[in-house]
Design a protein around this motif. Structure first.
Motif, PDB file in Angstrom:
ATOM      1  N   ASN A  77      12.305   5.170  -4.249  1.00  0.00           N
ATOM      2  CA  ASN A  77      12.620   6.272  -3.347  1.00  0.00           C
ATOM      3  C   ASN A  77      11.664   6.352  -2.164  1.00  0.00           C
ATOM      4  O   ASN A  77      12.041   6.842  -1.097  1.00  0.00           O
ATOM      5  CB  ASN A  77      12.594   7.595  -4.116  1.00  0.00           C
ATOM      6  CG  ASN A  77      13.685   7.668  -5.169  1.00  0.00           C
ATOM      7  OD1 ASN A  77      14.759   7.107  -4.994  1.00  0.00           O
ATOM      8  ND2 ASN A  77      13.405   8.365  -6.265  1.00  0.00           N
ATOM      9  N   GLY A  78      10.446   5.871  -2.374  1.00  0.00           N
ATOM     10  CA  GLY A  78       9.436   6.036  -1.329  1.00  0.00           C
ATOM     11  C   GLY A  78       9.273   4.861  -0.402  1.00  0.00           C
ATOM     12  O   GLY A  78       8.732   4.993   0.702  1.00  0.00           O
ATOM     13  N   VAL A  79       9.732   3.693  -0.827  1.00  0.00           N
ATOM     14  CA  VAL A  79       9.554   2.495  -0.019  1.00  0.00           C
ATOM     15  C   VAL A  79      10.876   1.755   0.055  1.00  0.00           C
ATOM     16  O   VAL A  79      11.520   1.514  -0.967  1.00  0.00           O
ATOM     17  CB  VAL A  79       8.484   1.553  -0.633  1.00  0.00           C
ATOM     18  CG1 VAL A  79       8.328   0.301   0.218  1.00  0.00           C
ATOM     19  CG2 VAL A  79       7.160   2.277  -0.760  1.00  0.00           C
ATOM     20  N   ARG A  80      11.264   1.395   1.219  1.00  0.00           N
ATOM     21  CA  ARG A  80      12.499   0.637   1.389  1.00  0.00           C
ATOM     22  C   ARG A  80      12.317  -0.752   0.780  1.00  0.00           C
ATOM     23  O   ARG A  80      11.412  -1.488   1.151  1.00  0.00           O
ATOM     24  CB  ARG A  80      12.846   0.519   2.866  1.00  0.00           C
ATOM     25  CG  ARG A  80      14.152  -0.251   3.121  1.00  0.00           C
ATOM     26  CD  ARG A  80      14.410  -0.349   4.603  1.00  0.00           C
ATOM     27  NE  ARG A  80      15.627  -1.126   4.858  1.00  0.00           N
ATOM     28  CZ  ARG A  80      16.060  -1.433   6.076  1.00  0.00           C
ATOM     29  NH1 ARG A  80      15.365  -1.024   7.136  1.00  0.00           N
ATOM     30  NH2 ARG A  80      17.155  -2.145   6.232  1.00  0.00           N
ATOM     31  N   LEU A 106       0.829  -1.203   0.000  1.00  0.00           N
ATOM     32  CA  LEU A 106       0.000   0.000   0.000  1.00  0.00           C
ATOM     33  C   LEU A 106       0.868   1.259   0.000  1.00  0.00           C
ATOM     34  O   LEU A 106       0.534   2.256  -0.652  1.00  0.00           O
ATOM     35  CB  LEU A 106      -0.947  -0.006   1.204  1.00  0.00           C
ATOM     36  CG  LEU A 106      -2.090  -1.030   1.138  1.00  0.00           C
ATOM     37  CD1 LEU A 106      -2.890  -1.019   2.440  1.00  0.00           C
ATOM     38  CD2 LEU A 106      -3.008  -0.742  -0.047  1.00  0.00           C
ATOM     39  N   ALA A 107       1.988   1.217   0.721  1.00  0.00           N
ATOM     40  CA  ALA A 107       2.904   2.358   0.714  1.00  0.00           C
ATOM     41  C   ALA A 107       3.520   2.531  -0.677  1.00  0.00           C
ATOM     42  O   ALA A 107       3.676   3.660  -1.174  1.00  0.00           O
ATOM     43  CB  ALA A 107       3.997   2.157   1.760  1.00  0.00           C
ATOM     44  N   ALA A 108       3.848   1.416  -1.289  1.00  0.00           N
ATOM     45  CA  ALA A 108       4.406   1.482  -2.642  1.00  0.00           C
ATOM     46  C   ALA A 108       3.383   2.021  -3.634  1.00  0.00           C
ATOM     47  O   ALA A 108       3.726   2.823  -4.527  1.00  0.00           O
ATOM     48  CB  ALA A 108       4.881   0.089  -3.076  1.00  0.00           C
ATOM     49  N   LEU A 109       2.143   1.610  -3.471  1.00  0.00           N
ATOM     50  CA  LEU A 109       1.095   2.092  -4.370  1.00  0.00           C
ATOM     51  C   LEU A 109       0.868   3.587  -4.182  1.00  0.00           C
ATOM     52  O   LEU A 109       0.674   4.324  -5.160  1.00  0.00           O
ATOM     53  CB  LEU A 109      -0.206   1.320  -4.117  1.00  0.00           C
ATOM     54  CG  LEU A 109      -1.400   1.712  -4.995  1.00  0.00           C
ATOM     55  CD1 LEU A 109      -1.077   1.522  -6.476  1.00  0.00           C
ATOM     56  CD2 LEU A 109      -2.642   0.904  -4.609  1.00  0.00           C
ATOM     57  N   LYS A 110       0.908   4.024  -2.959  1.00  0.00           N
ATOM     58  CA  LYS A 110       0.747   5.464  -2.696  1.00  0.00           C
ATOM     59  C   LYS A 110       1.859   6.252  -3.378  1.00  0.00           C
ATOM     60  O   LYS A 110       1.602   7.302  -3.997  1.00  0.00           O
ATOM     61  CB  LYS A 110       0.755   5.718  -1.191  1.00  0.00           C
ATOM     62  CG  LYS A 110       0.556   7.181  -0.817  1.00  0.00           C
ATOM     63  CD  LYS A 110       0.542   7.361   0.702  1.00  0.00           C
ATOM     64  CE  LYS A 110       0.342   8.822   1.071  1.00  0.00           C
ATOM     65  NZ  LYS A 110       0.336   9.018   2.555  1.00  0.00           N
ATOM     66  N   ALA A 111       3.080   5.753  -3.277  1.00  0.00           N
ATOM     67  CA  ALA A 111       4.214   6.448  -3.904  1.00  0.00           C
ATOM     68  C   ALA A 111       4.076   6.453  -5.422  1.00  0.00           C
ATOM     69  O   ALA A 111       4.307   7.479  -6.080  1.00  0.00           O
ATOM     70  CB  ALA A 111       5.514   5.770  -3.488  1.00  0.00           C
ATOM     71  N   ALA A 112       3.678   5.319  -5.993  1.00  0.00           N
ATOM     72  CA  ALA A 112       3.547   5.233  -7.446  1.00  0.00           C
ATOM     73  C   ALA A 112       2.404   6.093  -7.969  1.00  0.00           C
ATOM     74  O   ALA A 112       2.508   6.702  -9.038  1.00  0.00           O
ATOM     75  CB  ALA A 112       3.338   3.770  -7.855  1.00  0.00           C
ATOM     76  N   ARG A 113       1.323   6.165  -7.214  1.00  0.00           N
ATOM     77  CA  ARG A 113       0.174   6.965  -7.639  1.00  0.00           C
ATOM     78  C   ARG A 113       0.464   8.463  -7.538  1.00  0.00           C
ATOM     79  O   ARG A 113      -0.239   9.285  -8.145  1.00  0.00           O
ATOM     80  CB  ARG A 113      -1.073   6.619  -6.820  1.00  0.00           C
ATOM     81  CG  ARG A 113      -1.609   5.213  -7.053  1.00  0.00           C
ATOM     82  CD  ARG A 113      -2.941   5.016  -6.349  1.00  0.00           C
ATOM     83  NE  ARG A 113      -3.997   5.732  -7.054  1.00  0.00           N
ATOM     84  CZ  ARG A 113      -5.068   6.244  -6.468  1.00  0.00           C
ATOM     85  NH1 ARG A 113      -5.210   6.175  -5.144  1.00  0.00           N
ATOM     86  NH2 ARG A 113      -5.994   6.868  -7.181  1.00  0.00           N
TER      87      ARG A 113
END
Length: 420
Positions: A405-408, A366-373
């Motif tokens: 960059n947004g998710v480790r 979900l964090a990755a999706l937020k960053a990609a969106r």
């Protein structure tokens, strides 16, 4: 003319449960008399009327006669001389064949109160065998009233009905309706257990029935049996109060394990892909709503990838999002993560802690999706206005960079050939 509350309202009242709806039966009246008193007729097969004030249903006492296979093969008879007992004897279970008069007096000719006390589902008469929907209803009731058991003679009758092909005559819409309602009860596994015990599950959902007896690796599945796993998974989904689409996806996610080569068991490599055709066939046959079908297919295809989420590279994660249409339908993607978590939680036995272990996969994705969106796809596209064939690739790369960059990430940097 006398009126009685019958069926589930009386049953639930005796069980100390909230009563949602009242069903009424009217004895000693004609349709004309009902209309004269302001009731509005709505019944097609037999006279049913809506009360002029409460809008509750009032049905004239009736008898019925079987004339053809299946759910609709009945002829109904109503007349002022049809007694309350005549009406009650055609009902499915003794616990549903109790009537309460306006003064509170109970009419219980088939000892339904005793079966409520003993927590037993028992058929009223041999007329039970004339309606195969009653098999599905008992299974659904078992999911609602988990402490009840099916009387041995009723289970034997249900088995005979299955053997005689009565279940095969059910219309798909009615099968789905009852299965869906059972999935929304507190303990859906009980529905599956009852359907298996009488042989009906193999007739209505053979793809699901095939999972019992299929072993899984004990390290990841202490419960071993795939069917047992499925029951744990769907009960976990119910315990979390998830909606029907998530519960159905949880039920369907491992369907492919029934199609893997037995010589490879307990391993099930490639079961995700094998399950897709099975889910499609089941959904087409039962006319499952598109919302449920699409989520079930996505969950079956991707739950393995979700389980590995923390070691997936950024490029693989973005490809996963694209394949799942997560940028346009993020809520459905979240539902898929819920169903996948049910897969993780629904395993083990006494002493195992799968229900309480950390499950970081969902928040990670979900964090990755937020960053990609957060990537402005329009701005990226504007840079390639003169080379539109490169827009798709450029947006993809921008989203990969945002995820990096947004998710480790636990994996190395992506390369051009990496794929989910």
């Amino acid at each position: 003319m006398k009126t009685y509350v019958v069926g589930g309202a009386v049953r639930d009242e005796l069980l100390g449960l909230p009563v949602k709806d009242h069903d009424w039966v009217v004895v000693g009246a004609t349709p004309e008399q009902m209309v004269e008193q302001g009731f509005r007729p709505v019944g097609k097969d037999f006279p049913v009327f809506l009360h002029p004030k409460t809008q509750e249903e009032y049905a004239l006492a009736r008898t019925e006669r079987k004339t053809a296979p299946g759910y609709h093969g009945f002829v109904f008879h109503t007349a002022p001389d049809v007694t309350l007992e005549d009406d009650l004897v055609r009902r499915d279970l003794t616990i549903n064949a109790i009537a309460r008069a306006e003064d509170g007096t109970l009419t219980d000719p088939f000892n339904g109160q005793a079966d409520i006390r003993d927590k037993v589902f028992r058929h009223v008469s041999d007329a039970f065998a004339e309606d195969p929907v009653r098999i599905l209803r008992i299974a659904r009731f078992a999911a609602r009233f988990a402490e009840f058991t099916v009387a041995p003679e009723t289970l034997a009758l249900m088995r005979r009905m299955v053997e005689h092909g009565e279940v095969d005559a059910l219309v798909p819409e009615r099968v789905w309706q009852e299965v869906a309602r059972g999935l929304m009860e507190a303990t859906p596994s009980r529905m599956l257990a009852v359907l298996r015990d009488c042989g009906a599950l193999a007739r209505i959902m053979p793809e699901l029935d095939a999972l019992w007896g299929v072993p899984q690796p004990a390290l990841h599945h202490p419960e071993i049996d795939t069917g047992a796993h499925m029951m744990l998974v769907v009960d976990y989904a119910a315990s979390r109060g998830f909606d029907l689409a998530v519960r159905f996806a949880a039920l369907m996610h491992d369907l492919g394990k029934g199609a893997t080569p037995p010589e490879n068991w307990p391993a099930h490599h490639g079961h995700e892909g094998l399950g897709l055709k099975l889910i499609e066939a089941l959904c087409k046959r039962l006319k499952v709503p598109n919302e449920c079908r699409e989520l079930a297919l996505m969950t079956a295809r991707e739950h393995g990838n979700v389980s590995r989420a923390e070691i997936l590279r950024a490029n693989t994660i973005v490809t996963l999002f694209e394949r799942c249409d997560a940028f346009r339908k993020p809520q459905r993607f979240e539902q898929m993560l819920l169903a996948s978590e049910c897969d993780f939680r629904g395993r083990g036995g006494e002493g195992d802690d799968f229900a309480t272990r950390p499950y970081p996969q969902a928040p990670h994705l979900l964090a990755a999706l937020k960053a990609a969106r957060a990537v402005d796809a329009g701005a990226v596209a504007a840079k390639y206005a003169e080379k539109p064939e490169r827009i798709k690739e450029a947006v993809h790369k921008a989203r990969v960079s945002a995820v990096k960059n947004g998710v480790r990430s636990a994996g190395p940097d992506p390369d051009e050939s990496d794929d989910a």
